[in-house]
Design a protein around this motif. Structure first.
Motif, PDB file in Angstrom:
ATOM      1  N   GLU A 124       3.480 -17.606   8.638  1.00  0.00           N
ATOM      2  CA  GLU A 124       3.961 -16.373   8.012  1.00  0.00           C
ATOM      3  C   GLU A 124       4.974 -16.776   6.961  1.00  0.00           C
ATOM      4  OE1 GLU A 124       6.571 -12.913   9.709  1.00  0.00           O
ATOM      5  OE2 GLU A 124       4.481 -12.644  10.328  1.00  0.00           O
ATOM      6  N   GLY A 125       4.536 -16.836   5.721  1.00  0.00           N
ATOM      7  CA  GLY A 125       5.383 -17.363   4.660  1.00  0.00           C
ATOM      8  C   GLY A 125       5.635 -18.841   4.906  1.00  0.00           C
ATOM      9  N   GLN A 126       6.900 -19.190   5.051  1.00  0.00           N
ATOM     10  CA  GLN A 126       7.265 -20.588   5.262  1.00  0.00           C
ATOM     11  C   GLN A 126       7.568 -20.903   6.722  1.00  0.00           C
ATOM     12  OE1 GLN A 126      10.328 -20.309   2.221  1.00  0.00           O
ATOM     13  NE2 GLN A 126       9.246 -21.873   1.046  1.00  0.00           N
ATOM     14  N   VAL A 127       7.318 -19.955   7.614  1.00  0.00           N
ATOM     15  CA  VAL A 127       7.523 -20.179   9.049  1.00  0.00           C
ATOM     16  C   VAL A 127       6.166 -20.446   9.692  1.00  0.00           C
ATOM     17  CG1 VAL A 127       8.394 -19.225  11.205  1.00  0.00           C
ATOM     18  CG2 VAL A 127       9.587 -18.755   9.062  1.00  0.00           C
ATOM     19  N   VAL A 128       6.117 -21.515  10.489  1.00  0.00           N
ATOM     20  CA  VAL A 128       4.869 -21.987  11.085  1.00  0.00           C
ATOM     21  C   VAL A 128       5.022 -22.051  12.597  1.00  0.00           C
ATOM     22  CG1 VAL A 128       3.249 -23.927  11.172  1.00  0.00           C
ATOM     23  CG2 VAL A 128       4.428 -23.391   9.025  1.00  0.00           C
ATOM     24  N   GLY A 129       4.016 -21.574  13.331  1.00  0.00           N
ATOM     25  CA  GLY A 129       3.987 -21.683  14.784  1.00  0.00           C
ATOM     26  C   GLY A 129       2.912 -22.660  15.189  1.00  0.00           C
ATOM     27  N   VAL A 130       3.277 -23.638  16.033  1.00  0.00           N
ATOM     28  CA  VAL A 130       2.305 -24.635  16.480  1.00  0.00           C
ATOM     29  C   VAL A 130       2.242 -24.678  18.000  1.00  0.00           C
ATOM     30  CG1 VAL A 130       2.584 -26.076  14.427  1.00  0.00           C
ATOM     31  CG2 VAL A 130       3.928 -26.590  16.457  1.00  0.00           C
ATOM     32  N   MET A 155      -2.505 -15.646  16.649  1.00  0.00           N
ATOM     33  CA  MET A 155      -1.274 -15.190  17.266  1.00  0.00           C
ATOM     34  C   MET A 155      -0.161 -15.272  16.245  1.00  0.00           C
ATOM     35  SD  MET A 155       0.505 -16.274  20.821  1.00  0.00           S
ATOM     36  CE  MET A 155       0.943 -17.952  20.533  1.00  0.00           C
ATOM     37  N   GLY A 156       0.592 -14.246  16.070  1.00  0.00           N
ATOM     38  CA  GLY A 156       1.690 -14.216  15.116  1.00  0.00           C
ATOM     39  C   GLY A 156       3.019 -14.113  15.821  1.00  0.00           C
ATOM     40  N   PRO A 157       4.079 -14.079  15.055  1.00  0.00           N
ATOM     41  CA  PRO A 157       5.412 -14.043  15.646  1.00  0.00           C
ATOM     42  C   PRO A 157       5.703 -12.771  16.426  1.00  0.00           C
ATOM     43  CG  PRO A 157       5.503 -13.868  13.240  1.00  0.00           C
ATOM     44  CD  PRO A 157       4.081 -14.124  13.614  1.00  0.00           C
ATOM     45  N   ASP A 158       4.909 -11.713  16.243  1.00  0.00           N
ATOM     46  CA  ASP A 158       5.145 -10.468  16.968  1.00  0.00           C
ATOM     47  C   ASP A 158       4.357 -10.373  18.261  1.00  0.00           C
ATOM     48  OD1 ASP A 158       6.926  -9.548  15.050  1.00  0.00           O
ATOM     49  OD2 ASP A 158       5.304  -8.755  13.825  1.00  0.00           O
ATOM     50  N   ASP A 159       3.648 -11.433  18.632  1.00  0.00           N
ATOM     51  CA  ASP A 159       2.823 -11.411  19.835  1.00  0.00           C
ATOM     52  C   ASP A 159       3.559 -11.972  21.048  1.00  0.00           C
ATOM     53  OD1 ASP A 159      -0.130 -12.310  17.947  1.00  0.00           O
ATOM     54  OD2 ASP A 159       0.746 -10.357  18.361  1.00  0.00           O
ATOM     55  N   ARG A 160       4.849 -11.759  21.135  1.00  0.00           N
ATOM     56  CA  ARG A 160       5.657 -12.344  22.198  1.00  0.00           C
ATOM     57  C   ARG A 160       5.233 -11.884  23.592  1.00  0.00           C
ATOM     58  NH1 ARG A 160       8.820 -11.695  17.844  1.00  0.00           N
ATOM     59  NH2 ARG A 160       9.956 -13.492  17.133  1.00  0.00           N
ATOM     60  N   GLU A 161       4.645 -10.690  23.689  1.00  0.00           N
ATOM     61  CA  GLU A 161       4.263 -10.190  25.013  1.00  0.00           C
ATOM     62  C   GLU A 161       3.172 -11.024  25.658  1.00  0.00           C
ATOM     63  OE1 GLU A 161       1.833  -8.112  21.931  1.00  0.00           O
ATOM     64  OE2 GLU A 161       3.973  -8.438  22.201  1.00  0.00           O
ATOM     65  N   ASP A 191       9.044 -24.503   7.078  1.00  0.00           N
ATOM     66  CA  ASP A 191       8.489 -25.505   6.177  1.00  0.00           C
ATOM     67  C   ASP A 191       8.697 -25.011   4.749  1.00  0.00           C
ATOM     68  OD1 ASP A 191       6.996 -27.390   4.797  1.00  0.00           O
ATOM     69  OD2 ASP A 191       5.062 -26.668   5.527  1.00  0.00           O
ATOM     70  N   LYS A 192       9.654 -25.592   4.037  1.00  0.00           N
ATOM     71  CA  LYS A 192       9.982 -25.079   2.707  1.00  0.00           C
ATOM     72  C   LYS A 192       8.816 -25.140   1.730  1.00  0.00           C
ATOM     73  CE  LYS A 192      12.212 -29.413   1.416  1.00  0.00           C
ATOM     74  NZ  LYS A 192      13.480 -30.017   1.078  1.00  0.00           N
ATOM     75  N   PHE A 193       7.820 -26.001   2.001  1.00  0.00           N
ATOM     76  CA  PHE A 193       6.672 -26.096   1.106  1.00  0.00           C
ATOM     77  C   PHE A 193       5.563 -25.124   1.492  1.00  0.00           C
ATOM     78  CE2 PHE A 193       8.728 -30.258   0.903  1.00  0.00           C
ATOM     79  CZ  PHE A 193       9.097 -30.236  -0.433  1.00  0.00           C
ATOM     80  N   GLY A 194       5.509 -24.725   2.769  1.00  0.00           N
ATOM     81  CA  GLY A 194       4.566 -23.711   3.224  1.00  0.00           C
ATOM     82  C   GLY A 194       3.111 -23.993   2.903  1.00  0.00           C
ATOM     83  N   ARG A 195       2.649 -25.215   3.143  1.00  0.00           N
ATOM     84  CA  ARG A 195       1.287 -25.580   2.776  1.00  0.00           C
ATOM     85  C   ARG A 195       0.322 -25.684   3.955  1.00  0.00           C
ATOM     86  NH1 ARG A 195       3.273 -30.105  -1.397  1.00  0.00           N
ATOM     87  NH2 ARG A 195       3.922 -28.691  -3.031  1.00  0.00           N
TER      88      ARG A 195
END
Length: 106
Positions: free
Chosen positions: A75-81, A1-7, A46-50
Motif C-alpha cells: 500500500e504505497g510504500q508500506v509492504v506486508g510480508v 490481505m491488506g493492512p485493514d484485515d487485522r481481524e 520501503d522508500k522506493f516502493g517497487r
C-alpha cells in the motif's frame, strides 16, 4: 490481505521501529524501516516502493536473518510480508528486547 484485515490475522503483531534490509533473488540489498513484526511476518516502509504482491524476498530485521518471505500486500510504500517459516519464541523475543534496549538509549 491488506493492512485493514487485522481481524483475520493469525498472531499478534508487535510494534517496533528497526532498520532492516531486503533483497530479491541476488539483487542489490535495499534498506527499509521495519514497522512491526509477528511470528509469521512483518510490515516495513520501503522508500522506493517497487515490490509487488507475490514477490519472493529475503529480509533481515536488525541482526536477524536473512529470512525468506513472500510479499502479501503493498500500500504505497508500506509492504506486508509473510515469512516462509515462522520465527518463534526466543528469536522473536530477542528482536523485541534488542529493540526495547535501543529505544531506552535514545
Amino acid at each position: 490481505m491488506g493492512p485493514d484485515d487485522r481481524e483475520i490475522r493469525r498472531e499478534d503483531r508487535h510494534g517496533i521501529a528497526v532498520e532492516g534490509r531486503y533483497r530479491t533473488g541476488t539483487g542489490v540489498p535495499k534498506d527499509v524501516s521495519v514497522l512491526d513484526i509477528s511470528e509469521g511476518g512483518c510490515r516495513f516502509f520501503d522508500k522506493f516502493g517497487r515490490l509487488s504482491p507475490g514477490a519472493q524476498i529475503t529480509i533481515r530485521v536488525g541482526a536477524i536473518g536473512p529470512i525468506a518471505a513472500t510479499v502479501r500486500w503493498c500500500e504505497g510504500q508500506v509492504v506486508g510480508v509473510e515469512f516462509e517459516n515462522p520465527i518463534y519464541g526466543p528469536v522473536l523475543d530477542h528482536i523485541r528486547s534488542q529493540l526495547a534496549q535501543g529505544d531506552q538509549s535514545t
